[in-house]
Scaffold this motif. Structure first.
Motif, PDB file in Angstrom:
ATOM      1  N   LYS A 113       5.290  -1.793  -2.609  1.00  0.00           N
ATOM      2  CA  LYS A 113       4.592  -3.061  -2.495  1.00  0.00           C
ATOM      3  C   LYS A 113       4.902  -3.744  -1.165  1.00  0.00           C
ATOM      4  O   LYS A 113       4.016  -4.291  -0.494  1.00  0.00           O
ATOM      5  CB  LYS A 113       4.985  -3.981  -3.655  1.00  0.00           C
ATOM      6  CG  LYS A 113       4.386  -3.627  -4.991  1.00  0.00           C
ATOM      7  CD  LYS A 113       2.922  -4.040  -5.078  1.00  0.00           C
ATOM      8  CE  LYS A 113       2.380  -3.923  -6.482  1.00  0.00           C
ATOM      9  NZ  LYS A 113       0.963  -4.363  -6.578  1.00  0.00           N
ATOM     10  N   ALA A 114       6.171  -3.748  -0.789  1.00  0.00           N
ATOM     11  CA  ALA A 114       6.571  -4.361   0.480  1.00  0.00           C
ATOM     12  C   ALA A 114       5.952  -3.629   1.664  1.00  0.00           C
ATOM     13  O   ALA A 114       5.519  -4.253   2.644  1.00  0.00           O
ATOM     14  CB  ALA A 114       8.089  -4.373   0.594  1.00  0.00           C
ATOM     15  N   ASP A 115       5.887  -2.309   1.583  1.00  0.00           N
ATOM     16  CA  ASP A 115       5.258  -1.521   2.647  1.00  0.00           C
ATOM     17  C   ASP A 115       3.783  -1.899   2.799  1.00  0.00           C
ATOM     18  O   ASP A 115       3.263  -2.012   3.917  1.00  0.00           O
ATOM     19  CB  ASP A 115       5.374  -0.028   2.340  1.00  0.00           C
ATOM     20  CG  ASP A 115       6.783   0.514   2.508  1.00  0.00           C
ATOM     21  OD1 ASP A 115       7.601  -0.170   3.161  1.00  0.00           O
ATOM     22  OD2 ASP A 115       7.067   1.613   1.996  1.00  0.00           O
ATOM     23  N   LYS A 116       3.114  -2.091   1.683  1.00  0.00           N
ATOM     24  CA  LYS A 116       1.700  -2.463   1.747  1.00  0.00           C
ATOM     25  C   LYS A 116       1.519  -3.874   2.296  1.00  0.00           C
ATOM     26  O   LYS A 116       0.561  -4.141   3.034  1.00  0.00           O
ATOM     27  CB  LYS A 116       1.067  -2.351   0.365  1.00  0.00           C
ATOM     28  CG  LYS A 116      -0.459  -2.425   0.390  1.00  0.00           C
ATOM     29  CD  LYS A 116      -1.038  -2.069  -0.961  1.00  0.00           C
ATOM     30  CE  LYS A 116      -2.544  -2.002  -0.925  1.00  0.00           C
ATOM     31  NZ  LYS A 116      -3.121  -1.619  -2.233  1.00  0.00           N
ATOM     32  N   GLU A 117       2.428  -4.782   1.964  1.00  0.00           N
ATOM     33  CA  GLU A 117       2.364  -6.125   2.530  1.00  0.00           C
ATOM     34  C   GLU A 117       2.417  -6.065   4.061  1.00  0.00           C
ATOM     35  O   GLU A 117       1.709  -6.805   4.752  1.00  0.00           O
ATOM     36  CB  GLU A 117       3.507  -6.980   2.009  1.00  0.00           C
ATOM     37  CG  GLU A 117       3.346  -7.443   0.579  1.00  0.00           C
ATOM     38  CD  GLU A 117       4.411  -8.454   0.191  1.00  0.00           C
ATOM     39  OE1 GLU A 117       5.221  -8.837   1.063  1.00  0.00           O
ATOM     40  OE2 GLU A 117       4.434  -8.866  -0.991  1.00  0.00           O
TER      41      GLU A 117
END
Length: 253
Positions: A111-115
């Motif tokens: 999720k953080a990577d996609k953010e």
């Protein structure tokens, strides 16, 4: 979550296009009359130009919790954003998880990577970080209730939120006026902060199932919960409490 957004958008009179690898048939209970459905795949890019043609805003509720889907989660977001930019989309709104960058749990890392992909997009973007859904803790309780137990993670508190409340905020960001800030992040939470035991007691009172048992939750998720990283006391955005949400589903529990 995607279905909640579609329902609210149609109720608001908006034109809605749904992108899915497996669009529902017209007779399916999850098919909404008035929405257009396109088969597309963010992991390959297939079908994205056609699905995004004529769209003004993209609301990204896609998930990738396991295996290949999780591994390709951020890359899929990049493909979606690139295709959206090519189609003339002006804004993209992403559903994410509160403080996901502070957890080593694999799903939260993705999720953080996609953010970060969204933060580098050519489009205007809004990341809406939500606390855990009411349905998440309910799923834990239901799994244990099969053997007459209701598991409660030691030291865990939750600020659970209704999917409908999250969908409302996603849609509000999507139709909002352009921002002077190119990339924004919002965090929203449910109306109440409760221990997991308190939530279990409410669930047991509603369903009549099981005995509450406290269990340790090791690893990255246990650390995340015990540290209170899933809470945002200053942002009690939702209005649908755990009790009221359960009451609407009492017959199916």
């Amino acid at each position: 979550m995607g279905r909640e957004v579609v329902r609210l958008a149609l109720d608001a009179g908006l034109g809605v296009t749904v992108l899915s690898r497996r669009p529902p048939s017209g007779t399916s209970s999850v098919h909404y009359d008035g929405a257009r459905y396109f088969q597309a795949d963010v992991t390959t890019g297939a079908g994205l130009p056609e699905a995004l043609h004529g769209a003004d805003v993209v609301i990204d509720c896609l998930e990738g919790q396991f295996g290949k889907a999780r591994k390709n989660f951020a890359d899929g977001g990049a493909r979606l954003l690139a295709a959206a930019a090519g189609a003339g989309v002006r804004k993209a709104v992403l559903l994410s998880i509160i403080n996901c960058e502070q957890s080593n749990a694999a799903f939260y890392v993705s999720k953080a990577d996609k953010e970060r992909v969204y933060a580098n997009s050519a489009l205007e973007t809004v990341v809406v970080r939500a606390t855990q859904f009411h349905s998440l803790v309910t799923a834990v309780f239901q799994a244990g209730a099969k053997v007459r137990l209701i598991p409660v993670f030691k030291g865990a508190r939750f600020q659970t939120i209704s999917p409908a409340d999250v969908a409302f905020e996603l849609l509000a960001e999507a139709v909002g006026e352009p921002s002077t800030e190119r990339h924004r992040t919002r965090t929203i939470g449910g109306p109440d902060i409760r221990t997991m035991r308190e939530l279990a007691e409410i669930w047991r009172k509603t369903t009549g199932h099981g005995r509450i048992v406290e269990v340790p939750l090791p690893g990255a998720m246990g650390k995340y919960l015990r540290s209170g990283l899933n809470l945002v006391p200053s942002q009690r955005t939702g209005t649908d409490t755990f009790e009221s949400w359960l009451a609407k589903r009492e017959d199916s529990l």
